[in-house]
Design a protein around this motif. Structure first.
Motif, PDB file in Angstrom:
ATOM      1  N   UNK A  26       4.724   2.092  -0.119  1.00 37.62           N
ATOM      2  CA  UNK A  26       4.687   3.173   0.871  1.00 37.62           C
ATOM      3  C   UNK A  26       4.907   4.543   0.236  1.00 37.62           C
ATOM      4  N   UNK A  27       4.448   4.677  -0.990  1.00 37.84           N
ATOM      5  CA  UNK A  27       4.500   5.946  -1.719  1.00 37.84           C
ATOM      6  C   UNK A  27       3.566   6.961  -1.068  1.00 37.84           C
ATOM      7  N   UNK A  65      14.154   3.144  -1.304  1.00 26.36           N
ATOM      8  CA  UNK A  65      14.118   1.916  -2.103  1.00 26.36           C
ATOM      9  C   UNK A  65      15.495   1.297  -2.277  1.00 26.36           C
ATOM     10  N   UNK A  66      15.568  -0.018  -2.195  1.00 22.60           N
ATOM     11  CA  UNK A  66      16.809  -0.759  -2.377  1.00 22.60           C
ATOM     12  C   UNK A  66      16.829  -1.300  -3.796  1.00 22.60           C
ATOM     13  N   UNK A  67      17.957  -1.162  -4.468  1.00 16.51           N
ATOM     14  CA  UNK A  67      18.067  -1.569  -5.866  1.00 16.51           C
ATOM     15  C   UNK A  67      17.674  -3.031  -6.042  1.00 16.51           C
ATOM     16  N   UNK A  68      16.778  -3.269  -7.004  1.00 18.66           N
ATOM     17  CA  UNK A  68      16.230  -4.587  -7.339  1.00 18.66           C
ATOM     18  C   UNK A  68      15.327  -5.164  -6.250  1.00 18.66           C
ATOM     19  N   UNK A 104       0.519   9.249  -5.598  1.00 19.52           N
ATOM     20  CA  UNK A 104       1.700   9.159  -6.464  1.00 19.52           C
ATOM     21  C   UNK A 104       1.425   8.288  -7.683  1.00 19.52           C
ATOM     22  N   UNK A 105       1.875   8.752  -8.838  1.00 21.13           N
ATOM     23  CA  UNK A 105       1.803   7.995 -10.083  1.00 21.13           C
ATOM     24  C   UNK A 105       3.204   7.926 -10.673  1.00 21.13           C
ATOM     25  N   UNK A 106       3.614   6.739 -11.094  1.00 19.29           N
ATOM     26  CA  UNK A 106       4.913   6.586 -11.738  1.00 19.29           C
ATOM     27  C   UNK A 106       4.782   6.533 -13.245  1.00 19.29           C
ATOM     28  N   UNK A 107       5.661   5.793 -13.873  1.00 26.52           N
ATOM     29  CA  UNK A 107       5.674   5.732 -15.328  1.00 26.52           C
ATOM     30  C   UNK A 107       4.711   4.707 -15.905  1.00 26.52           C
ATOM     31  N   UNK A 139       0.811  -1.224   0.000  1.00 23.18           N
ATOM     32  CA  UNK A 139       0.000   0.000   0.000  1.00 23.18           C
ATOM     33  C   UNK A 139       0.841   1.269   0.000  1.00 23.18           C
ATOM     34  N   UNK A 140       0.156   2.404  -0.088  1.00 23.54           N
ATOM     35  CA  UNK A 140       0.835   3.681   0.106  1.00 23.54           C
ATOM     36  C   UNK A 140       1.054   3.891   1.608  1.00 23.54           C
ATOM     37  N   UNK A 141       1.624   5.007   1.976  1.00 19.14           N
ATOM     38  CA  UNK A 141       1.966   5.200   3.392  1.00 19.14           C
ATOM     39  C   UNK A 141       0.735   5.367   4.279  1.00 19.14           C
ATOM     40  N   UNK A 142      -0.444   5.536   3.672  1.00 20.02           N
ATOM     41  CA  UNK A 142      -1.687   5.616   4.440  1.00 20.02           C
ATOM     42  C   UNK A 142      -2.423   4.284   4.496  1.00 20.02           C
TER      43      UNK A 142
END
Length: 332
Positions: A215-216, A183-186, A220-223, A97-100
């Motif tokens: 936890x965005x 965020x940790x890579x991979x 938030x929207x990404x690509x 989920x997101x941070x909420x």
């Protein structure tokens, strides 16, 4: 209702830079590419490829293609496997989920005619790639977001489901004890499934679906649901999908860029490498995040490239479904 052209009369400033050049390319006006693609060998088809090691999803798409499914239907059927997999915390039901504490999903699809559809920040609907197709086919729009997308889903017969599983809820409650966000890579908790398919007729399509960064921030929207960033298809040239830190993909409209590079004559591999170079050339921030691209041209040639070691992709061809390691930029 037949989908109208993506950006007919649209303003780039109105839509924003995230759509940018991809908007222009979604226009279905017939234009001659600057360079023609290689001669197509239909014996290579069908082909299904997807990001990461989602073997079952890719096999599902490949089998559908072998049974004469269209490229888009096969892609949607394939990614649905992960959307419905509650053990996958990065896609669909069971997503982080997101941070909420709200699970919100994003997806987009694009077919061989250049039509496309997307949904953003959707709650309570599992199969958002299929929903994106409904937006493409049954509305005059390309994108629907939030409650509007959810209400449209119910009108189309989609079932309301609780997306936050008990396991994801417990992980979120544990995260709240420190609320650290790095965020940790991979292991970024955003391993999007992006899929490209080519059917028995040599037509290409794709789908991209995700629950986004774990936890965005709310909203938030990404690509992933942005045509031209997370996914782009030009049936004369090829297609590309992206995974990783979405904010960085959006900044260079990565998938559209790769297809345009292939239009100029680059191989899928060369195009993916050039797209990564556009990101890493901006400074050392790339050391803190992963970006990976996967592409296929109309000849059935495949390329992949990422910033850091660890990205893999699946390929279904000739009845075989195999996982492949991607080459990478940062060899330090």
């Amino acid at each position: 209702m037949k989908r109208r052209n993506f950006i007919k009369n649209a303003s780039l400033t109105g839509v924003g830079i995230t759509v940018g050049a991809s908007a222009i390319a979604c226009n279905k006006e017939k234009k001659t590419p600057s360079k023609e693609t290689a001669t197509i060998n239909t014996s290579k088809f069908p082909i299904a490829i997807c990001t990461w090691g989602f073997a079952e999803a890719n096999a599902k798409a490949g089998e559908a293609l072998s049974n004469n499914s269209s490229a888009l239907d096969a892609a949607i059927e394939g990614v649905a496997v992960e959307e419905e997999n509650i053990k996958n915390t990065t896609v669909g039901k069971g997503g982080t989920p997101d941070r909420d504490g709200n699970v919100t999903l994003d997806a987009c699809v694009m077919n061989s005619d250049g039509d496309c559809g997307a949904v953003l920040c959707v709650e309570n609907i599992t199969n958002v790639a299929a929903l994106a197709k409904k937006v493409m086919e049954d509305t005059p729009h390309v994108m629907l977001a939030g409650k509007g997308a959810e209400e449209f889903a119910y009108a189309q017969g989609f079932k309301k489901e609780e997306l936050l599983t008990e396991a994801s809820k417990k992980a979120w409650e544990k995260w709240k004890e420190t609320s650290k966000y790095k965020p940790i890579i991979n292991i970024e908790n955003h391993d999007t499934i992006g899929m490209l398919t080519m059917d028995n007729n040599g037509n290409m399509a794709g789908a991209c679906t995700t629950s986004g960064l774990g936890y965005k921030m709310k909203g938030r929207i990404g690509d992933s649901p942005i045509i031209g960033s997370g996914l782009f298809i030009d049936n004369k040239i090829g297609g590309a999908v992206a995974t990783g830190m979405g904010e960085e993909v959006v900044k260079t409209v990565g998938s559209f860029l790769i297809v345009e590079l292939m239009r100029q004559g680059k191989s899928p591999q060369e195009a993916c490498e050039e797209a990564i170079s556009r990101i890493v050339s901006k400074g050392n921030r790339y050391k803190d995040f992963q970006i990976a691209y996967l592409a296929m041209n109309k000849a059935g040639d495949i390329g992949s490239y990422c910033i850091h070691k660890g990205f893999t992709y699946m390929k279904y061809q000739d009845g075989k479904n195999e996982q492949n390691q991607s080459d990478y930029y940062n060899k330090e």
